[in-house]
Design a protein around this motif. Structure first.
Motif, mmCIF file in Angstrom:
data_model
loop_
_atom_site.group_PDB
_atom_site.id
_atom_site.type_symbol
_atom_site.label_atom_id
_atom_site.label_comp_id
_atom_site.label_asym_id
_atom_site.label_seq_id
_atom_site.Cartn_x
_atom_site.Cartn_y
_atom_site.Cartn_z
ATOM 1 N N ARG A 178 43.110 33.037 46.341
ATOM 2 C CA ARG A 178 43.084 33.383 44.905
ATOM 3 C C ARG A 178 42.743 35.495 45.312
ATOM 4 N N LEU A 179 42.729 35.502 46.861
ATOM 5 C CA LEU A 179 42.076 37.190 46.899
ATOM 6 C C LEU A 179 43.676 37.796 47.092
ATOM 7 N N GLU A 180 45.124 37.274 47.347
ATOM 8 C CA GLU A 180 46.697 37.557 47.477
ATOM 9 C C GLU A 180 46.184 37.846 46.106
ATOM 10 N N ALA A 181 46.298 36.712 44.903
ATOM 11 C CA ALA A 181 46.560 36.563 43.615
ATOM 12 C C ALA A 181 46.474 37.889 42.958
ATOM 13 N N ARG A 182 44.439 38.370 43.729
ATOM 14 C CA ARG A 182 44.253 39.464 43.156
ATOM 15 C C ARG A 182 44.832 41.160 43.101
ATOM 16 N N GLY A 183 45.752 40.674 44.470
ATOM 17 C CA GLY A 183 46.361 42.073 45.942
ATOM 18 C C GLY A 183 45.706 43.189 46.101
ATOM 19 N N LEU A 184 44.191 41.434 46.714
ATOM 20 C CA LEU A 184 43.849 42.331 47.886
ATOM 21 C C LEU A 184 43.827 42.183 49.555
ATOM 22 N N VAL A 185 45.186 40.999 49.161
ATOM 23 C CA VAL A 185 45.439 40.485 50.710
ATOM 24 C C VAL A 185 46.252 40.028 50.007
ATOM 25 N N GLU A 186 47.179 40.485 51.811
ATOM 26 C CA GLU A 186 49.267 39.077 51.873
ATOM 27 C C GLU A 186 48.763 38.680 53.154
#
Length: 145
Positions: A74-82
């Motif tokens: 979910r964080l990756e989908a928001r561009g906050l994590v990779e």
């Protein structure tokens, strides 16, 4: 190990519980202001310190790795994590904050006033003593050890 149930110990336990409850309440509110769940905010805060393998995140949060995978998704989908390979072991994936994730983690941390304001009223020595006592309670020792 001796357990104590004297009035002073019971009062300290109650006060610790009240501090924890107030901290969680403020943390959840701050997370919501950034459209994050409390768990997402905690993971983002951990990752802002250093890129971390998913298994270690699960250990720190005391949850199943599959739960961390969903949070990272979910964080990756928001561009906050990779996700990226660990340079030390390319079989391991590290979760790392993006620039946007680091900025969000900083804003989240800056919005937490509950502990910061009362601690500002304590002297450096009192804060050091409190820190050392809390570390001792958690079995971590003190900075001098």
């Amino acid at each position: 190990m001796v357990t104590r149930s004297d009035p002073l110990t019971l009062e300290v336990v109650e006060l610790i519980g009240a501090v924890v409850a107030r901290y969680h309440e403020e943390y959840e509110g701050a997370a919501a202001q950034h459209s994050l769940t409390g768990a997402q905010a905690r993971v983002l805060g951990l990752l802002a310190l250093e890129p971390t393998p998913m298994r270690r995140i699960a250990q720190k949060l005391k949850c199943e790795p599959s739960n961390v995978t969903g949070i990272i998704d979910r964080l990756e989908a928001r561009g906050l994590v990779e996700r990226r390979p660990d340079p030390a072991d390319r079989r391991v994936k590290l979760a790392a904050p993006t620039d946007a994730g680091r900025a969000t983690a900083a804003r989240l941390r800056d919005s937490l006033h509950f502990a910061r304001e009362p601690l500002a009223g304590l002297s450096d020595q009192e804060r050091t003593t409190l820190r050392d006592l809390l570390r001792r309670m958690l079995g971590e020792g003190t900075a001098e050890e």
